[in-house]
Motif scaffolding. Sequence first.
Motif: not given
Lengths: 259, 246, 637
Positions: C293-299, C309-312, C360-364
């Motif tokens: 679960i994620w959201v973008p870092r930026k509003k 990208p992952d870091e954002e 990620d899960a699909i890659r793994r």
Amino acid sequence: MNLRLHVWRQRNAADSGRFVTYPAADISPDMSFLEMLDVVNEGLIARGEDPIAFDHDCREGICGTCGMMIDGQAHGPRRATTACQLHMRTFHDGDEITIEPWRADSFPVVKDLVVDRTAFDRIVAAGGFITAPTGSAPDGNAIPVPKTSADLAMDAAACIGCGACVAACPNASAMLFTAAKVSHLGLLPQGQPERYARVRRMVSQMDAEGFGTCTNHFECEAACPKSISVRFIARLNRDYLRAVLTGGGEPARVEGGAG
Amino acid sequence: MSATALPAPTGKEQTTHPAASFLASSIGRKVVMALTGLVLFGYVVVHMLGNLQIYLGPAALNAYAVKLREMPALLWGVRGLLLVSVVLHVWAAASLTRTNMDARAVGYRRRRNRESSYASRTMRWSGVILLLFIVYHLLHLTFGTVHPSFVDGDVYHNVVSGLQVGVAPLFYVVAMLALGLHMFHGVWSLMQTVGLSHPRYDRLRYAFAAFITAVVVIGNLSFPLAVMTGLLKEPASRKVAIHTAP
Amino acid sequence: MELRANVPDGPIEKKWDKHRFEMKLVNPANKRKHTIIVVGSGLAGASSAASLAELGYNVKCFCYQDSPRRAHSIAAQGGINAAKNYQNDGDSVFRLFYDTVKGGDYRSREANVYRLAQLSVNIIDQCVAQGVPFAREYGGMLANRSFGGAQVSRTFYARGQTGQQLLLGAYQALERQVGLGKVDMHSRHEMLDLVVVDGRARGIVTRDMVTGEVEPHVGDAVVLATGGYGNVFYLATYAKGANATAIWRAYKRGAAFANPCFTQIHPTCIPVTGEHQSKLTLMSESLRNDGRIWVPRKKGDTRPPPQIPDEERDYYLERQYPSFGNLVPRDVASRAAKRVCDEGRGVGPGGYGVYLDFADAIRRLGESVIGEKYGNLFEMYERITAENPYRVPMRIYPATHYTMGGLWVDYNLMSTIPGLHVIGEANFSDHGANRLGASALMQGLADGYFVVPYTLGHYLASTKLEPVGPDHAAFEEAEAAVAARVEKLLGVHGTRSVDSFHRELGKIMWEHCGMARNEGGLKSALGKIPDLREEFWRDVKVLGENEELNQSLEKAGRVADFLELGELVCLDALERRESCGGHFREEFQTPDGEARRDDERFSHVAAWEYAGEGRPPVRHVEPLGFEYVHPTQRSYK
Ligand SMILES: Cc1cc2nc3c(=O)[nH]c(=O)nc-3n(C[C@H](O)[C@H](O)[C@H](O)COP(=O)(O)OP(=O)(O)OC[C@H]3O[C@@H](n4cnc5c(N)ncnc54)[C@H](O)[C@@H]3O)c2cc1C
Ligand code: HEM
Ligand code: HEM
Ligand code: SF4
Ligand code: F3S
Ligand code: FES
């Protein structure tokens, strides 16, 4: 988008019924078919007209309550999809859509698009169960079930009892529904003791309800929201034949002997 | 709306004879249809193969007819079986058709078919055509009643001359097309009805039905077509030994 | 009103056995002289009706759907817990008990929960014997998965259709009894009132939804198994017909309503797409096993997800709860989603959504493994949203999903009205302030198969019941009340549709009494709801007649009850000045935003007593003691 609906209206079982045409304006492609009908109904209510009655409950494709013929197809044009899970993006602006209730004498119309499917309950009551009174069960793992049987039984058990198979069958036959239950239970080791009695009783109740017979049109499978396979009908036939040929499931003759 | 309670199973509810309740049941009647259909279908295949001898000339074909007649037990056995089959088949068809029509008194305004085939939807009509054909065919080539120049025992002559004139060959062609439809749906429907289905072989069912239907229909169609195109002709001299039946 | 829990004494693991022995039995010959009314045919209702009929009682069973098989239990996807320890990973009855009490944030009754854990084992056996096609291993043994924050694999499942398969098992057992003539099944019948004679529950009044006929039904005891009241929020994962009418009528007849504010918000539902939306669809929680679960870092970052990208990206659950990560309990996950969306970092139309990403899960594991595990869920998602979750992350948002509150019951599952038993989601179940995944099915079946058949017999054996007929004054009064109410609804002739009122109530509830609550909001809701209710009775438009299938009328009756219940939910939320489980009061949180319980003042069940029209309900308290599982601050860090 804007649509024109030709909807079957029938006040009650005694009424003869008729088609009425309604416009459906400003329909969003993200709506489900039932939400589209909600919108039409809100409009009808605002105009003081009786809203269209249709059966529905879960609205996520699992309870089997919804069901209507949409343009001549049970649950509409999308395969493996209930009416409540059919989205308006399947249709095009300007489409004319004919909406009718399931048609079968064993499913009498209650009102508009609502029909009475209690015949299915009676088929189950006749034998669609495994007799296992509460408290009598051995440990769950005492009866290993081969994964292939369990999976196939699960395929059959996925039936939601919606009645689309009957509605779509040119003969109004309930074979797919009955076959699904007979197969689900007959494939499992737990279901063996009653296997032949079950198939006899369910088939005879199915016949008594006045459903048609199967002449292998396979429309049922195409309409089934859970893609129940017609192979289960072959399995039902097989079990029924075996029951008849071997006398399986017939009540045992009580031999009068020295007690 | 409450589900009416069913009578409790007492273990004694089966008062009618099991065979009677089987024949009354939907599946029972279907099975009768399938088994009699199988007999008819088997006959049609053998009959077609036998008739192919027409291409070997009058002598061969007539000899074959004689051979059959020399085995009255077989002949009458087969005739009996066929008659019973046709009667039962038609009875089952009529009875099931009635049940199915009763099951939906009010139809749909709109209907779209997805999986059913033209053949499956027209079984009733192809069946009726076949029934008419069989009656006609018997009067035509077995009893000769409606044949313009029937010669008892000269099967070759009867066929070739019978298929030359008027609407007869046309009716044969139409009937054979109906037979094709009826058989194609009938053959694998029959397998489904008696429970022959396995994921691994289901595809084969279709192939088999299509193949056998094609063979029979092409074989049968070839006769009237061969006569009409003049491929099969009556021999110049009709001095062929005619063995009358004993 | 006295709240006597009637918990047997003795060590916790012996209580149920001891109680079973001490309960009185009904003579087999007398059982068929008793009629028992079971309202509801979900897991709880169907299992109890079937079991009671097997014992020899005459049962009358009711449901509002056209068939008992359609009760909302059918929608449960994930699974059912049981302390079988088939996986040999250290599970035990005690551990399931412990997890459930802790998961419920120490607001449930220990003895009930222990019994639930004990019975969980029998449920699986029972269901297997009935032919429920649970998932199997290749060796033929039952398969399990871990679910909803549990650290052992104790969840039994049948593809994504566990609720359906369990319900069909119970339904088939029920239909068997219908066939045997022991159960008289009344579908398309809605219970509209409870009838109490001499202080005891003796029957119900129903409306036949096809003919409109108002009918009295007399019995020696009544079992309510009518499910949860989450539709008070309008948008919820409940079936459209799910209602609070049965329990609300019983409340008004004297049954205490416990912990109404304990409602559960499920973190993984498909976000709302527009005004027309009629319900929310749940995506099984099992998705959190492999999805991140994620959201973008930026509003306000509106880039398509693959371009971020992952870091954002902010994998906020993994960041805040390193040890549980994406598998934190529901309330924690839901609140976290709300928080990031409130910060303006939500995704999708309207900004009310977070990503659940399988890349990620699909890659793994490969697409085929993921497809095998979640294929049908992915398909369902795609059908609704027209997006392919194998390619783009799913969008999810929390939605109301379960109500832990309900009618108060004692250890015997009897309410404060003698003879009225309440089971399944309809009671203030064994889940305290928060329910763990896969344990509602367990509770419904434990109540129905294994508890109420005994405790109800005990009630009958130890009670002297006067013969009562449908012509008794109490029945006539209740019938008249039902008829009058129907007439009143049809007589308003207003201008607004029923749905519009329901929607408006839902908005008030969601905004002020949803995932996070505070005094100001609750007070404002308590102001708005009575106004809305007043407007409803003045201006609702219900067309048609009583003597026909009238879906507007059905809805109107239910919404009228929600308009009253909603107020009680807010009142309870206001009075519970602590945060616990699904009840998060913003005033009571730790500096890092976690719920702060107040065990000193609120380690109790709040049970509300109806005090009559226009009078404020009375709050009673059943103190909770914790002898075996000592309250600690829940921490999933
Ligand atoms: C989408 C979804 C997924 C879920 N997944 C899970 C899961 O994976 N695991 C888990 O453990 N739990 C899950 N739950 C929770 C669980 O399914 C329910 O809590 C449980 O099934 C409730 O069962 P019940 O028998 O109490 O009520 P229900 O199944 O809701 O049955 C209620 C019955 O009462 C009847 N009824 C209601 N009102 C009236 C009335 N006024 N008159 C007459 N009859 C009435 C209805 O007709 C119905 O028969 C899920 C819930 C939802 C909504
Ligand atoms: C005598 C006239 C005939 C009539 C009236 C008739 C009618 C029918 C009908 C109505 C059906 C059921 C249709 C369906 O399954 O949809 C049927 C099935 C069948 N018929 Fe005929 N038929 C006739 C002759 C034949 C002949 C000559 C054959 C053999 C070639 C045959 C073989 C079959 C077979 C194999 C089936 C399928 C049985 C099944 O589905 O189980 N029929 N027939
Ligand atoms: C074009 C194709 C066909 C030809 C040329 C043909 C030819 C014949 C001939 C010549 C006979 C008489 C045989 C004799 O008296 O010894 C006969 C008999 C018969 N045919 Fe055909 N036939 C054809 C197709 C069919 C079909 C399709 C059927 C079935 C549906 C059929 C059913 C019969 C039957 C039942 C008899 C009577 C057999 C008997 O005497 O016992 N025929 N046919
Ligand atoms: S078999 Fe399919 S179409 Fe028929 S009732 Fe079951 S789910 Fe519906
Ligand atoms: S469509 Fe009807 S005819 Fe048989 S295969 Fe299906 S029941
Ligand atoms: S409403 Fe439940 S399947 Fe459509």
